[in-house]
Motif scaffolding. Structure first.
Motif, mmCIF file in Angstrom:
data_model
loop_
_atom_site.group_PDB
_atom_site.id
_atom_site.type_symbol
_atom_site.label_atom_id
_atom_site.label_comp_id
_atom_site.label_asym_id
_atom_site.label_seq_id
_atom_site.Cartn_x
_atom_site.Cartn_y
_atom_site.Cartn_z
ATOM 1 N N CYS A 30 -8.251 -42.700 16.811
ATOM 2 C CA CYS A 30 -7.927 -40.794 16.682
ATOM 3 C C CYS A 30 -7.481 -40.537 15.830
ATOM 4 C CB CYS A 30 -6.624 -40.798 18.190
ATOM 5 S SG CYS A 30 -5.609 -39.349 18.219
ATOM 6 N N ASN B 76 -5.359 -38.171 15.484
ATOM 7 C CA ASN B 76 -3.491 -37.956 15.482
ATOM 8 C C ASN B 76 -2.906 -38.749 15.896
ATOM 9 O OD1 ASN B 76 -1.486 -35.415 15.532
ATOM 10 N ND2 ASN B 76 -1.758 -36.485 17.814
ATOM 11 N N CYS B 77 -3.085 -40.048 16.415
ATOM 12 C CA CYS B 77 -2.271 -41.022 16.527
ATOM 13 C C CYS B 77 -2.793 -42.250 15.724
ATOM 14 C CB CYS B 77 -2.034 -40.602 18.765
ATOM 15 S SG CYS B 77 -3.486 -41.429 19.602
ATOM 16 N N SER C 211 -5.480 -44.658 18.030
ATOM 17 C CA SER C 211 -5.340 -45.496 18.675
ATOM 18 C C SER C 211 -6.956 -45.337 19.319
ATOM 19 C CB SER C 211 -4.444 -44.845 20.252
ATOM 20 O OG SER C 211 -5.410 -43.855 20.916
ATOM 21 N N CYS D 246 -8.039 -37.624 23.635
ATOM 22 C CA CYS D 246 -7.520 -39.013 23.769
ATOM 23 C C CYS D 246 -6.636 -39.212 24.949
ATOM 24 C CB CYS D 246 -7.157 -39.228 21.639
ATOM 25 S SG CYS D 246 -5.520 -40.052 21.874
ATOM 26 N N SER E 207 -4.177 -41.159 25.135
ATOM 27 C CA SER E 207 -2.751 -41.057 24.882
ATOM 28 C C SER E 207 -2.255 -40.044 24.400
ATOM 29 C CB SER E 207 -2.183 -42.592 23.892
ATOM 30 O OG SER E 207 -3.269 -42.277 22.483
ATOM 31 N N CYS E 208 -2.476 -38.949 23.218
ATOM 32 C CA CYS E 208 -1.627 -38.433 23.159
ATOM 33 C C CYS E 208 -2.715 -36.516 23.474
ATOM 34 C CB CYS E 208 -1.672 -37.687 21.380
ATOM 35 S SG CYS E 208 -3.760 -37.721 20.765
HETATM 36 ZN ZN LIG Z 1 -4.586 -39.586 20.198
#
Ligand SMILES: [Zn+2]
Length: 60
Positions: free
Chosen positions: A30, A32-33, A35, A43, A45-46
């Motif tokens: 990802c 952004n994060c 993962s 995504c 997770s975020c």
């Molecule tokens: Zn993410």
């Protein structure tokens, strides 16, 4: 009842099905994060997609 014109041999049948195996899923990190995330998916997770928050993560 349908009657086959000629019987397909075991070798011919197995050779045809040699290409039927499932391919592994492509996972990318990802942006952004960082993962693992499936491509062309939000995504998990975020909730980011295309560097933008699209799905707000629910508070538990
Ligand atoms: Zn993410």
């Amino acid at each position: 009842m349908a009657v086959p014109r000629s019987r397909v041999s075991n070798q011919r049948k197995n050779s045809r099905r040699a290409h039927h195996a499932k391919k592994p899923k492509m996972a990318t990190a990802c942006s952004n994060c960082a993962s693992p995330r499936l491509s062309h998916r939000v995504c998990p997770s975020c909730g980011y997609y295309n560097n933008r928050l699209v799905v707000k993560k629910e508070e538990t």
